[in-house]
Design a protein around this motif. Structure first.
Motif, PDB file in Angstrom:
ATOM      1  N   THR A 113       0.835  -1.198   0.000  1.00 39.26           N
ATOM      2  CA  THR A 113       0.000   0.000   0.000  1.00 39.26           C
ATOM      3  C   THR A 113       0.868   1.246   0.000  1.00 39.26           C
ATOM      4  O   THR A 113       1.968   1.260   0.568  1.00 39.26           O
ATOM      5  N   GLN A 123      -4.708   4.237 -10.728  1.00 43.30           N
ATOM      6  CA  GLN A 123      -5.724   4.374  -9.687  1.00 43.30           C
ATOM      7  C   GLN A 123      -7.025   4.899 -10.267  1.00 43.30           C
ATOM      8  O   GLN A 123      -8.119   4.434  -9.904  1.00 43.30           O
ATOM      9  N   LEU A 151      -3.098   3.598  -2.812  1.00 38.80           N
ATOM     10  CA  LEU A 151      -2.910   2.575  -3.836  1.00 38.80           C
ATOM     11  C   LEU A 151      -2.694   1.236  -3.152  1.00 38.80           C
ATOM     12  O   LEU A 151      -1.873   1.128  -2.231  1.00 38.80           O
ATOM     13  N   ARG A 153      -1.763  -2.863  -3.712  1.00 36.56           N
ATOM     14  CA  ARG A 153      -1.149  -3.803  -4.649  1.00 36.56           C
ATOM     15  C   ARG A 153      -1.246  -5.223  -4.088  1.00 36.56           C
ATOM     16  O   ARG A 153      -1.108  -5.444  -2.884  1.00 36.56           O
ATOM     17  N   ASP A 156       1.596  -8.653  -7.304  1.00 34.72           N
ATOM     18  CA  ASP A 156       2.501  -7.875  -8.157  1.00 34.72           C
ATOM     19  C   ASP A 156       1.782  -6.942  -9.125  1.00 34.72           C
ATOM     20  O   ASP A 156       2.302  -6.638 -10.203  1.00 34.72           O
ATOM     21  N   ARG A 157       0.596  -6.494  -8.739  1.00 36.66           N
ATOM     22  CA  ARG A 157      -0.065  -5.525  -9.610  1.00 36.66           C
ATOM     23  C   ARG A 157      -0.961  -4.600  -8.787  1.00 36.66           C
ATOM     24  O   ARG A 157      -1.397  -4.928  -7.686  1.00 36.66           O
ATOM     25  N   ALA A 158      -1.202  -3.413  -9.350  1.00 39.74           N
ATOM     26  CA  ALA A 158      -2.115  -2.473  -8.709  1.00 39.74           C
ATOM     27  C   ALA A 158      -3.532  -3.022  -8.807  1.00 39.74           C
ATOM     28  O   ALA A 158      -3.989  -3.387  -9.892  1.00 39.74           O
ATOM     29  N   SER A 161      -7.811   1.104  -4.975  1.00 38.90           N
ATOM     30  CA  SER A 161      -7.616   2.534  -4.837  1.00 38.90           C
ATOM     31  C   SER A 161      -8.663   3.089  -3.879  1.00 38.90           C
ATOM     32  O   SER A 161      -9.797   2.590  -3.824  1.00 38.90           O
TER      33      SER A 161
END
Length: 239
Positions: A113, A123, A151, A153, A156-158, A161
């Protein structure tokens, strides 16, 4: 349950403001510009009269908005007056709050985060994938500082939000969104904890949010983090 305490009520309004407001006697009407009911509704802000309701409906019409009001559940007089005029209950909602300290007792996992402003493009894409359209994102843009975007995660990815803003001793969280494939994996909880760490840095002592009564999963997540219900309201709309 109904109106929360004054500090939280003020933060609730200040951290998600309408583009414009007009006073109609004891009512304040918001111009939402397509950003949803929170900013497109009329709310009581003192003693009001039936004529004030007429004026508020006329103001909605001037802005091209449908007649919509937001009333705390203990505002029985306003609710009765709206019901008598044919307004129907929409989106019953709870307001929940927790001490900031109750969410800062654990170390955040590394690179899961982040708190940053302005929000990253990813986001805004995550918000857009939910119901947080550009008009709602514009509300965030006009909120005065201090504010931040959280943000989240995972894998391994966003994937998540949220928006947080502080007003006095209260920080309010809005626009929490986690992409569907990554829900129920604990990310929202860590995002809320990141929001609390940011809130502590701003000197606030409480953190709050609004959640639909229908969203039992989110309510359970927040309750597990130490949030309790401190207020409740609903919208009253008419075509």
């Amino acid at each position: 349950m109904g109106r929360p305490d004054a500090e939280l009520a003020r933060a609730f309004e200040a951290t998600w403001p309408a583009a414009e407001t007009v006073r109609c006697g004891g009512l304040v009407v918001g111009r939402g510009l397509g950003a949803g009911g929170r900013v497109s509704s009329g709310v009581a802000d003192g003693p009001w009269t039936p004529g004030d309701l007429d004026a508020a409906c006329a103001q909605h019409a001037t802005w091209g908005q449908r007649p919509l009001f937001r009333a705390w559940d203990d505002d029985r007089g306003l609710i009765a007056a709206l019901t008598a005029r044919g307004f129907a209950t929409e989106i019953p909602t709870l307001v929940m709050s927790a001490p900031v300290a109750s969410l800062t007792d654990r170390t955040l996992p590394p690179v899961m985060t982040f708190a940053l402003w302005p929000p990253m493009a990813i986001q805004r894409q995550i918000w857009g994938a939910g119901n947080i359209n550009p008009a709602r994102q514009a509300v965030m843009d006009r909120v005065p500082h201090p504010k931040t975007a959280i943000l989240g995660r995972i894998q391994d990815r966003a994937a998540g939000s949220a928006f947080v803003a502080a007003h006095g001793p209260v920080a309010m969280v809005h626009g929490v969104e986690v992409l569907a494939p990554f829900r129920r994996q604990g990310l929202a909880g860590w995002m809320m904890r990141q929001a609390a760490f940011w809130a502590a840095e701003q000197g606030t002592t409480r953190i709050g949010l609004a959640v639909s009564r229908a969203n039992a999963v989110a309510q359970a997540t927040y309750a597990a983090l130490g949030f309790s219900v401190v207020g409740s309201y609903a919208y009253y709309g008419r075509d």
